[in-house]
Design a protein around this motif. Structure first.
Motif, PDB file in Angstrom:
ATOM      1  N   GLU A  30       0.542  -1.181   0.241  1.00  0.00           N
ATOM      2  CA  GLU A  30       0.341  -0.112   0.066  1.00  0.00           C
ATOM      3  C   GLU A  30       1.002   1.325  -0.135  1.00  0.00           C
ATOM      4  O   GLU A  30       0.596   2.439  -0.241  1.00  0.00           O
ATOM      5  N   ARG A  34       0.299   4.739  -2.119  1.00  0.00           N
ATOM      6  CA  ARG A  34       0.085   5.947  -2.479  1.00  0.00           C
ATOM      7  C   ARG A  34       0.992   6.477  -2.909  1.00  0.00           C
ATOM      8  O   ARG A  34       0.719   8.274  -3.066  1.00  0.00           O
ATOM      9  N   TYR A 141      -8.329   2.184  -2.389  1.00  0.00           N
ATOM     10  CA  TYR A 141      -8.220   3.683  -2.671  1.00  0.00           C
ATOM     11  C   TYR A 141      -9.065   3.988  -3.597  1.00  0.00           C
ATOM     12  O   TYR A 141      -8.995   3.334  -4.152  1.00  0.00           O
ATOM     13  N   ARG A 148      -8.988   6.327   1.445  1.00  0.00           N
ATOM     14  CA  ARG A 148      -9.355   4.949   1.751  1.00  0.00           C
ATOM     15  C   ARG A 148     -10.045   4.518   2.333  1.00  0.00           C
ATOM     16  O   ARG A 148     -10.426   5.453   2.424  1.00  0.00           O
ATOM     17  N   THR A 176      -8.198  -3.306  -2.805  1.00  0.00           N
ATOM     18  CA  THR A 176      -6.593  -3.921  -1.961  1.00  0.00           C
ATOM     19  C   THR A 176      -6.346  -5.095  -0.829  1.00  0.00           C
ATOM     20  O   THR A 176      -5.471  -5.916  -1.116  1.00  0.00           O
TER      21      THR A 176
END
Length: 217
Positions: A30, A34, A141, A148, A176
């Motif tokens: 993750e 990001r 996301y 999120r 995710t």
């Protein structure tokens, strides 16, 4: 995260089409995601197992292949378990993992191609069972805001091979992780007549989930 240039997508789609990605990266955490969202690279193309995509031309921008892994037993009661799996896990591998531990609920969905993350998008189903029957929640996301988000079953608006991710949120979210609630006391779903007949023709009158899965395959 390594971002490569001018990469052939032939190994990453089941049709074996030799389209090329202007830029290509593999998503394994993750934190990587990001970072990609902060970089604001556009256009951004999401790629899972490549089993439900037909590439007709080279893709500009960044192709992001989801390889978020990991299967976890989150909690359990006397009768059921809550498991989670990274969206990049191969769906059939998750089914086999559950069968090996005798957790029931997804054996009818054996051998469906694609990844865990693609399963709720399609609300995959086969032989009288659908993902929504065992679905608990997912995390995703939002690609535009970086937010999120958590989606429970009602939020996903599941229909026949359909969900919110094929409609209002199509191409706007990256899943995710997915949570499923399975049973510790499996009772094979034989509501699909062809499946029941196939087992009976094999002389199997009281199948376990492994026999059911093998018949599906």
């Amino acid at each position: 995260m390594k971002i490569s240039s001018s990469i052939s997508l032939k190994p990453f789609n089941t049709f074996g089409i030799d389209a090329r990605a202007e830029r290509f990266a593999v998503l394994r955490s993750e934190e990587d995601l990001r970072a990609i969202l902060r970089a604001n690279i556009a256009p951004l193309h999401l790629l899972g197992g490549g089993s439900n995509v037909l590439l007709t031309k080279d893709l500009p921008g960044l192709v992001l292949r989801n390889e978020l892994k990991g299967i976890e037993l989150e909690s359990e009661t006397g009768t059921d378990v809550l498991i989670s799996a990274g969206a990049g896990e191969v769906w059939h591998d998750l089914v086999m993992w559950a069968i090996d531990i005798n957790f029931g609920g997804i054996e009818n969905l054996s051998l469906i191609p694609g990844t865990v993350g693609a399963a709720p998008i399609q609300n995959i189903g086969a032989y009288g069972a659908e993902l929504k029957d065992v679905f608990e929640k997912l995390e995703a996301y939002h690609l535009e805001t970086g937010e999120r988000m958590v989606f429970k079953s009602e939020d996903c608006r599941f229909g026949y091979r359909n969900s919110i991710f094929k409609n209002e949120l199509k191409g706007r979210c990256l899943i995710t992780r997915v949570w499923l609630r399975l049973t510790k006391t499996p009772r094979p779903n034989l509501s699909y007549r062809i499946l029941a007949d196939s087992l009976r023709n094999k002389g199997i009158t009281q199948p376990g989930i492994r026999e059911l899965s093998e018949t599906v395959m």
